[in-house]
Write a protein that holds these residues in place. Sequence first.
Motif, mmCIF file in Angstrom:
data_model
loop_
_atom_site.group_PDB
_atom_site.id
_atom_site.type_symbol
_atom_site.label_atom_id
_atom_site.label_comp_id
_atom_site.label_asym_id
_atom_site.label_seq_id
_atom_site.Cartn_x
_atom_site.Cartn_y
_atom_site.Cartn_z
ATOM 1 N N TRP A 73 37.490 15.850 -34.810
ATOM 2 C CA TRP A 73 38.865 15.790 -35.315
ATOM 3 C C TRP A 73 39.777 16.595 -34.407
ATOM 4 C CZ3 TRP A 73 34.667 15.750 -38.546
ATOM 5 C CH2 TRP A 73 34.626 14.728 -39.502
ATOM 6 N N PHE A 301 39.946 20.293 -32.850
ATOM 7 C CA PHE A 301 39.826 21.208 -33.989
ATOM 8 C C PHE A 301 38.417 21.794 -33.981
ATOM 9 C CE2 PHE A 301 40.317 22.955 -38.120
ATOM 10 C CZ PHE A 301 39.104 22.772 -38.764
ATOM 11 N N HIS A 303 35.453 23.964 -35.790
ATOM 12 C CA HIS A 303 35.127 24.089 -37.212
ATOM 13 C C HIS A 303 35.191 25.504 -37.746
ATOM 14 C CE1 HIS A 303 34.205 19.912 -37.828
ATOM 15 N NE2 HIS A 303 33.491 19.889 -36.728
ATOM 16 N N THR A 304 35.273 26.516 -36.861
ATOM 17 C CA THR A 304 35.387 27.889 -37.365
ATOM 18 C C THR A 304 36.826 28.235 -37.753
ATOM 19 O OG1 THR A 304 35.447 28.470 -35.042
ATOM 20 C CG2 THR A 304 33.417 28.947 -36.213
ATOM 21 N N GLU A 305 37.784 27.368 -37.409
ATOM 22 C CA GLU A 305 39.181 27.635 -37.801
ATOM 23 C C GLU A 305 39.395 27.249 -39.257
ATOM 24 O OE1 GLU A 305 40.976 26.308 -33.474
ATOM 25 O OE2 GLU A 305 41.485 25.190 -35.270
ATOM 26 N N PRO A 306 40.447 27.801 -39.916
ATOM 27 C CA PRO A 306 40.729 27.387 -41.301
ATOM 28 C C PRO A 306 41.213 25.937 -41.343
ATOM 29 C CG PRO A 306 42.409 28.896 -40.485
ATOM 30 C CD PRO A 306 41.330 28.885 -39.461
ATOM 31 N N SER A 307 41.161 25.352 -42.552
ATOM 32 C CA SER A 307 41.511 23.938 -42.717
ATOM 33 C C SER A 307 42.929 23.647 -42.244
ATOM 34 C CB SER A 307 41.416 23.548 -44.194
ATOM 35 O OG SER A 307 40.157 23.838 -44.694
ATOM 36 N N LEU A 308 43.131 22.425 -41.798
ATOM 37 C CA LEU A 308 44.449 22.035 -41.273
ATOM 38 C C LEU A 308 45.453 21.871 -42.397
ATOM 39 C CD1 LEU A 308 43.608 19.188 -38.772
ATOM 40 C CD2 LEU A 308 44.193 21.516 -38.225
ATOM 41 N N THR A 309 46.643 22.432 -42.220
ATOM 42 C CA THR A 309 47.742 22.166 -43.160
ATOM 43 C C THR A 309 48.812 21.477 -42.328
ATOM 44 O OG1 THR A 309 48.395 24.411 -42.662
ATOM 45 C CG2 THR A 309 47.407 24.036 -44.814
ATOM 46 N N LEU A 310 48.957 20.172 -42.496
ATOM 47 C CA LEU A 310 49.898 19.429 -41.648
ATOM 48 C C LEU A 310 51.303 19.675 -42.145
ATOM 49 C CD1 LEU A 310 47.889 16.138 -41.912
ATOM 50 C CD2 LEU A 310 47.776 17.731 -40.040
#
Lengths: 311, 285
Positions: A73, A301, A303-310
């Motif tokens: 992603w 993206f 995977h260790t980053e926080p979830s995406l907020t578009l």
Amino acid sequence: NFFSILKTTTWFEEHLTEDNQEYMRKTMAEEYRRQTAEKLNPLKDEPWQRHEWTEGSRRVGLVAVKLGMAPIWTKTGEKHAVTMLQVQDCHVIKCLPREEYDGHTAALVVGGKNVSPFHRSEHYMEMFRNAGVPPKQKITTFKVSDNAIIKPGTPLYAAHFRPGQYVDVTAKSIGKGFQGVMKRWGFKGQPASHGQTKTHRRPGASGPGGDPAKVFKGKKMPGRMGNIYVTAFGLKIWRVNTKYNVLYVNGSVPGHRNCVLKIRDTVLPTRGSTLLSPPFPTYFTEDEGDLAEDLYDDDLFIHTEPSLTLT
Amino acid sequence: MAACSRRLDKFIVSLRLLRNLQLQNERFLSTSVCRWAPGNDSEPPKFIPPSKPVIIDKTQAVATLRKFLSPEFIPPRQRTNPLKFSMERKDMIRRRKILNVPEFYPGSILAVSMADPNATGKINRFVGICIQRGGKGLGATFVLRNIINQQGVEICYELYNPRIQKIEVLKLEKRLDDNLMYLRDALPEYSTVDPDMKPVPFPPTGEVPLNELKVKMRPKPWSKRWERPKFNIQGIHFDLCLVPKQMEHAQKWAQPWQEYDMLKEYDTSKLEQQILSEVQQEMSK
């Protein structure tokens, strides 16, 4: 006159006892390890002069194994499919300078994926013996500019390519055997019903008619399909894993799983890698120092980053 | 409570007192713990500050203590290098450390919040019953079904999509089948889930409750011939919609030799145990 020649070919295990067979296998494995370790040591084996990158210089490629595909992603939330290619035991085997090869460009013969020496001919083993490298399953030639030649025996790693770069991947496509004209060339065939007599997947007409009164050469007809070298151009590299030497390459790649492929920098003019400054002539472990285990592209993206907020 | 470890008898007395004093939201206040012993009068009582109150919030989901391995971790039976599966597993574990993916089965009711640029407040929340879990590795998906304004809606979510903000299990239960696609042809009451449903608390240990519900179907034709043995559906009440003659006719498509086919056997028990221990180890780091 017909001479029948007594065949004396035998496989390596035929006249050996079981203990000897085991011993041969063990010694082969140890020999490989010793050879690869020797090549990594710069003191024992003096490397050649390394030149700087100039405009218009071409560097070597790699030989890798296709592992499989996985989704990734981007930071904007789009999903792409990537193919994972692992660089297993890639070594430079021979250097053909400009005069020997074709007079215009130099070439480097590179091999990948170690294989047992017992089922290869002596003639095949000769060049590996000269390079001091275990025998490889696939060897390819890469046309290279004069300032990018590398000493035979140097190992090549996945970090040779960097994320954001574009590559071309060549491999033998999956063999489909003898195939009809609809699958091989995409012909439409004939309708399934409405009076068709025994004609549903046939090629139909084979040419213009009375004027040429012949069938042109190269007419698309049924035949063997697949198992030919196919190149996929302009594939972006999303991620490079330096620990296991795995490249994550955009899209699909010809060949079945675990097949050996040839990877090189793109020939496409719009996807040149002049901005990235990749390692030239190749990536040396003692030069670059410690690279991070995973190198990611900017848009990917992780995977260790926080979830995406578009937003 | 950990402050007073000296006087054990006083400790036990205070425990009994505490149990009597337990409030609804279970705040443990230990002000009454350290009682002044009658024997020791030489020093004035030292001021021991009360220990911090321990608040146990029962509304938050507790991690499951059942040995559950999500089905997408088990690799399919292929001639692929195991390195590829282990690299995918590492990525899956990295994502699971950020987003808590709870244990759920087809038949459970879930609520998923996903980031959506076209939604009001940018986050889209959908509540539904899980009818199918598919895919392996990073591409694992699950389909949620609900009926909103008399329109059936099914949304297929990817478990490892970075746009998913939260996955909550509102009701954890199993059904008689793994694949509840027949709910499309069942009466709408079986697929309706209240969007403002409150989470039903379930214990983190013990068996997952099995809902042996037999669903009533709409009149035929259905989207698939669910009575045929290849689907092997236990959760439909066939007696109400089909005549015994139709059931016998469906058995014509039975393939009884498949259960004896040895090449179709794929025993995943050892692989499962190995992967489960690996995943639990990585998650606890």
